[in-house]
Design an enzyme around this catalytic site. Structure first.
Site, short mmCIF file in Angstrom:
data_model
loop_
_atom_site.label_atom_id
_atom_site.label_comp_id
_atom_site.label_asym_id
_atom_site.label_seq_id
_atom_site.Cartn_x
_atom_site.Cartn_y
_atom_site.Cartn_z
N GLU A 134 0.84 -1.22 0.00
CA GLU A 134 0.00 0.00 0.00
C GLU A 134 0.87 1.26 0.00
O GLU A 134 0.75 2.13 0.87
CB GLU A 134 -0.96 -0.02 1.19
N GLU B 141 -4.82 -8.95 -0.21
CA GLU B 141 -5.67 -8.67 0.95
C GLU B 141 -7.11 -8.59 0.47
O GLU B 141 -7.44 -7.76 -0.39
CB GLU B 141 -5.27 -7.35 1.63
O1 AHR Z 1 -5.29 -5.84 7.07
C1 AHR Z 1 -5.17 -4.65 7.80
C2 AHR Z 1 -4.51 -3.54 6.99
O2 AHR Z 1 -5.28 -3.26 5.87
C3 AHR Z 1 -3.16 -3.86 6.40
O3 AHR Z 1 -2.13 -3.70 7.32
C4 AHR Z 1 -3.06 -2.87 5.29
O4 AHR Z 1 -2.23 -3.32 4.25
C5 AHR Z 1 -4.50 -2.67 4.86
O5 AHR Z 1 -4.84 -1.34 4.76
#
Ligand code: AHR
Length: 524
Positions: free
Chosen positions: A195, A322
């Site tokens: 990110e 994610e």
């Molecule tokens: O999963 C929680 C957070 O969500 C992670 O650390 C980040 O990469 C995302 O914004």
């Protein structure tokens, strides 16, 4: 096992859906990595979740919670992404090696979000050796996220050397051996930042592209050949964050030769800023969440089209590293378990819808990791001290296991769309979600009915030359849409055998309301 003539499986108020399944020779393989995992040093994920310590009274294998290891093996966990998330861009891997008693206490990115009075200092008891031990115990591959925001290319390359250089070569290999692992870790998957548009450095896509090239140009060339993952979009943004994908590729395009094997996509079904509650909700809350699950498809299709303008042969695949349903804070398992939330049947149905989409887009996706596996956002387990439970999505991973490494079998059906009330008014969504795959003589079909009101009778038809010799069905559902498993009642939501009838090349099965059904068909 339920084989027989087409019997009366028609539940009340059931609508018929005809599903045709093709079995072409040249369809893509569904990578087993689409069923991957993400674990971060955040709240109760690592400490107390996975790592309990070798001296703990909780059953463990060298400090790692034994039940976690067993359950991950049971679903064939293909990989773990670690150490973050946002934590990765503040993590210095050398803090986590050497004698555990001497490791430093360091700042954890998530400290600022801890409730008043609670500490989140990183104790560094779980470092690269412990992580690789977890991977070895479970049979999963390691996927490491490099620190780009506060680290340097040198720190990154040294980590690669430490992990992959053969014994007796560079100093880092000697150091690794001295710390207990002579054999290289053989890390193939490398995330170059996380990110970077946000917690990973707050960069523009152009700035990130420049830094990406600096990080990968002199990547140490050891086996295995690395799979390099560049930071991609925040897919849950209103505009899907297409600007990031376009900006990154445009900046990478002018004759630069740095390889990008994977583009990471983060797609949360994001309810952090809505009144949606996790453990208690009504029908509109149910449909809102499932609808966002169906939204995964648009994110994949739009970003794929955007990438195709720069990478015409589609050499770069997606790594959806994610994904999950993220609710607003307030229902944590315990206050120190940041971002933890109860997990219900609704999240299981969302999981199934998401997996069907991943399967159907298997040609585009190299990996996908649920965020996060334990004590966090969309978890498969909750654990606190010696209390432990599997959540409903765990069983979806189990029911979809046959798809891992199988060949996609395209599926066609025309279910009537569901017209339902959500918080934002009337919405429509598919009345059935499904996918199918074939491995040898086993055809696996997964079907999900998102409706809260009506069951479906699904008539599956295979190509004319094929016949079904055996069939096995499994269903995951509950009479309550809000059902979940708790430490006190861990078996409340569990899969059960489910009747399926077959005749020749056809199978018939009922899919009750708010249920997931998997079929394992032996074919000749
Ligand atoms: O999963 C929680 C957070 O969500 C992670 O650390 C980040 O990469 C995302 O914004």
């Amino acid at each position: 096992m339920a084989v027989g003539l087409m019997a009366n499986v028609r539940p009340c108020l059931a609508a018929d859906v005809d599903v045709e399944i093709e079995l072409p020779e040249d369809s893509p393989e569904i990578s087993r990595h689409l069923y991957g995992h993400f674990i971060e040093h955040l709240g109760g994920v690592i400490y107390d979740g996975i790592w309990v310590g070798a001296d703990s009274k909780i059953e463990n294998v060298g400090g790692i919670r034994k039940r976690f290891v067993e359950d991950m093996k049971r679903i064939g966990a293909p990989n773990f992404r670690w150490p973050g998330g946002c934590f990765a861009d503040g993590y210095h891997w050398r803090d986590g090696i050497g004698s555990r008693a001497k490791r430093p206490r360091t700042y954890n990115y998530w400290q600022a979000e801890m409730p008043k009075g609670l500490d989140h200092t990183e104790i560094n008891q779980f470092g690269i050796h412990e992580f690789v031990q977890l991977c070895r115990l479970t049979g999963a591959e390691p996927y490491l996220a490099a620190n780009m925001a506060s680290g340097s290319p040198k720190e990154f390359h040294d980590w690669v050397l430490y992990c992959n250089a053969p014994a007796g070569t560079v100093t880092e290999a000697k150091e690794r051996a001295a710390n207990g692992d002579e054999k290289p870790f053989g890390v193939r998957w490398w995330g170059v930042g996380n990110e970077s548009w946000g917690c990973g450095g707050d960069m523009t896509p152009q700035e990130y592209a420049t830094l990406y090239r600096r990080f990968v140009t002199q990547f140490p060339a050891y086996q295995p050949k690395p799979f390099l993952v560049a930071v991609g979009p925040r897919g849950h943004s209103k505009d899907l964050d297409l600007g990031w994908t376009n900006g990154f590729w445009a900046a990478m395009g002018d004759g630069h030769r740095s390889r990008v094997d994977g583009l990471s996509v983060h797609y949360y079904s994001d309810f952090r800023n809505t009144p949606e509650r996790v453990a208690s909700f009504d029908a509109s809350g149910w449909y809102d969440v499932i609808q966002k699950g169906f939204g995964t498809e648009e994110v994949i299709e739009q970003h794929w089209a955007a990438m195709g303008k720069y990478d015409r042969e589609h050499r770069t695949k997606f790594v959806i590293d994610e994904w999950g349903v993220w609710y607003k804070p307030g229902e944590e398992i315990t206050p120190a378990y940041l971002l933890s939330q109860p997990v219900t049947l609704r999240d299981a149905v969302h999981t199934a819808v998401t997996f069907d989409i991943f399967n159907r887009h298997a040609d585009k996706i190299a990996m996908a990791n649920v965020a996060q596996t334990i004590n966090c956002i969309h978890s498969l387990f909750l654990a606190q001290g010696d209390r432990y439970t599997r959540t409903p999505p765990y069983y979806v991973f189990e029911m979809y296991r046959n798809h891992m490494g199988a060949r996609l079998a395209p599926i066609h059906h025309e279910p009537a769309d569901l017209k339902v009330r959500s918080r934002e008014g009337t919405i429509t969504m598919p009345g059935l979600s499904g996918s199918a795959s074939v491995k040898g003589k086993t055809l696996s079909v997964t079907l999900t009915n998102p409706s809260l009101d009506s069951a479906l009778v699904v008539n599956v038809a295979l190509p004319v030359q094929v016949s079904i010799t055996e069939a096995r069905g499994t269903v995951l559902t509950h009479s309550e849409m809000t059902a979940r498993n708790t430490f006190e009642n861990p078996d409340n939501v569990k899969p059960k055998p489910h009747a399926v009838t077959v005749a020749g090349r056809r199978a018939q099965v009922s899919v009750p309301q708010h249920a997931i059904v998997s079929l394992e068909l032996q074919i000749a």
